[in-house]
Design an enzyme around this catalytic site. Structure first.
Site, PDB file in Angstrom:
ATOM      1  N   THR A 143       0.868  -1.185   0.000  1.00 17.12           N
ATOM      2  CA  THR A 143       0.000   0.000   0.000  1.00 17.12           C
ATOM      3  C   THR A 143       0.899   1.228   0.000  1.00 17.12           C
ATOM      4  O   THR A 143       1.479   1.589   1.033  1.00 17.12           O
ATOM      5  CB  THR A 143      -0.914   0.017   1.239  1.00 17.12           C
ATOM      6  OG1 THR A 143      -1.677  -1.193   1.268  1.00 17.12           O
ATOM      7  CG2 THR A 143      -1.863   1.216   1.189  1.00 17.12           C
TER       8      THR A 143
ATOM      9  N   LYS B 215      -7.485   1.626  -2.982  1.00 14.75           N
ATOM     10  CA  LYS B 215      -7.038   1.077  -1.688  1.00 14.75           C
ATOM     11  C   LYS B 215      -7.001   2.181  -0.625  1.00 14.75           C
ATOM     12  O   LYS B 215      -7.426   1.972   0.523  1.00 14.75           O
ATOM     13  CB  LYS B 215      -5.652   0.443  -1.857  1.00 14.75           C
ATOM     14  CG  LYS B 215      -4.911   0.155  -0.567  1.00 14.75           C
ATOM     15  CD  LYS B 215      -5.438  -1.047   0.191  1.00 14.75           C
ATOM     16  CE  LYS B 215      -4.935  -1.029   1.623  1.00 14.75           C
ATOM     17  NZ  LYS B 215      -4.609  -2.297   2.187  1.00 14.75           N
TER      18      LYS B 215
ATOM     19  N   LYS C  14       0.421   5.350   8.434  1.00 15.42           N
ATOM     20  CA  LYS C  14       1.028   5.600   7.108  1.00 15.42           C
ATOM     21  C   LYS C  14      -0.056   5.754   6.039  1.00 15.42           C
ATOM     22  O   LYS C  14      -0.006   6.652   5.196  1.00 15.42           O
ATOM     23  CB  LYS C  14       1.988   4.448   6.795  1.00 15.42           C
ATOM     24  CG  LYS C  14       2.581   4.410   5.404  1.00 15.42           C
ATOM     25  CD  LYS C  14       1.853   3.482   4.441  1.00 15.42           C
ATOM     26  CE  LYS C  14       1.793   2.035   4.849  1.00 15.42           C
ATOM     27  NZ  LYS C  14       1.089   1.174   3.890  1.00 15.42           N
TER      28      LYS C  14
END
Ligand code: NAP
Length: 265
Positions: free
Chosen positions: A97, A167, A228
């Protein structure tokens, strides 16, 4: 499995990469593996994978390269070593990701004849081991369909970077939902309500999925990685609620390595 299974190089054998790579080995793919901390490859090597000493060595003979790395810095660092060794005809799948900007930066550096599919996943380690991830794919998945299918159900999102983009949308809703459940539980406690009563009644409402994630036991998605993902999103649009979620995720450093559920106590 067909008679000539694609030769795969898998780079990044953390919590997610290890079970995903194991599924490729189980399916009969010749597998070469590399991880920055070499010992994490031991279970795969014991099961028949070949250990490479560097990313460049790992990808040298591969038909398909899969990366599953922590964040944009990790993906760029591995790409630095790996990209010059990619031969024409190799297909690279990045399942990390990292957001669409990093995908575009990686794609811009590909040698002639090498393709990249961004394929980040939804679902944690339990679903990775079971091959039940949701794979969000950007770009042409045709040459790598057999590999992606081993990971779970593939959703075609559009052109290059579209998987990475979706995502960020989906995971930030999960993270924000868990953060909201955590606050609902803190409020219930302040009001003297039993935690079990609050969880049971929240589960009957629109945050049912977030309650399930906040109480999950088979997941290992560290709070630091969730933070993150929130940062990747807040760098792309004005998102004041997610800014506050980032603060909530990072104010207690003791939670950084814990699964996201720890935020809800
Ligand atoms: P993890 O267990 O922390 O593994 C991270 C991997 O990245 C390890 O192989 C690590 O190597 C490597 N790495 C980190 N920095 C590096 C660097 N500078 N150079 C080379 N390698 C580096 O993380 P994970 O849980 O597997 O997550 C991997 C990715 O999947 C992340 O992008 C995460 O957001 C995403 N994701 C995670 C979950 C989940 O539930 N955990 C679910 C869906 C998606 P070392 O072993 O040497 O540290």
């Amino acid at each position: 499995m067909d008679k000539n299974p694609q030769k795969i190089a898998f780079l990044g054998l953390g919590s997610m990469g290890l079970p995903m790579a194991a599924r490729l080995l189980d399916a009969g793919h010749p597998l070469t593996v590399w991880n920055r901390t070499p010992g994490k490859a031991d279970p795969l090597v014991a099961a028949g994978a070949v250990r490479a000493a560097s990313p460049a060595e790992a990808v040298a003979g591969a038909d398909v390269v899969v990366t599953m790395l922590a964040d944009p810095a990790a993906a760029l660092a591995v790409a630095e070593s790996m990209i010059p060794a990619l031969r024409p005809g190799t297909h690279w799948i990045d399942t990390s990701t990292v957001g669409p900007d990093t995908v575009r930066a990686l794609a811009a550096r590909l040698p002639e004849g090498v393709t990249l599919v961004d394929a980040p996943v939804m679902g944690s380690v339990d679903r990775a081991a079971a091959g039940e991830l949701t794979v969000l794919a950007g770009g042409d998945t045709t040459p790598v369909a057999a590999v992606l299918d081993r990971f779970g159900t593939v959703t075609a999102c559009g052109g290059p970077g579209a998987g990475a983009a979706l995502k960020l949308v989906l995971i930030n809703v999960v993270i924000g939902g868990v953060a909201l459940v955590a606050e609902a539980l803190a409020l219930a406690e302040a009001l003297g309500l039993p935690r079990e009563l609050a969880l049971r009644t929240l589960s009957a409402g629109p945050l049912a999925g977030a309650v399930a994630r906040a109480t999950a036991t088979g997941s290992h998605f560290p709070v630091a990685l969730a933070a993150k993902d929130v940062r990747l999103a807040t760098g792309l649009a004005e998102l004041p609620v997610l800014d506050a979620v980032h603060h909530a995720l990072t104010r207690d450093p003791a939670l950084a390595a814990e699964d996201l559920a720890a935020v809800a106590g």
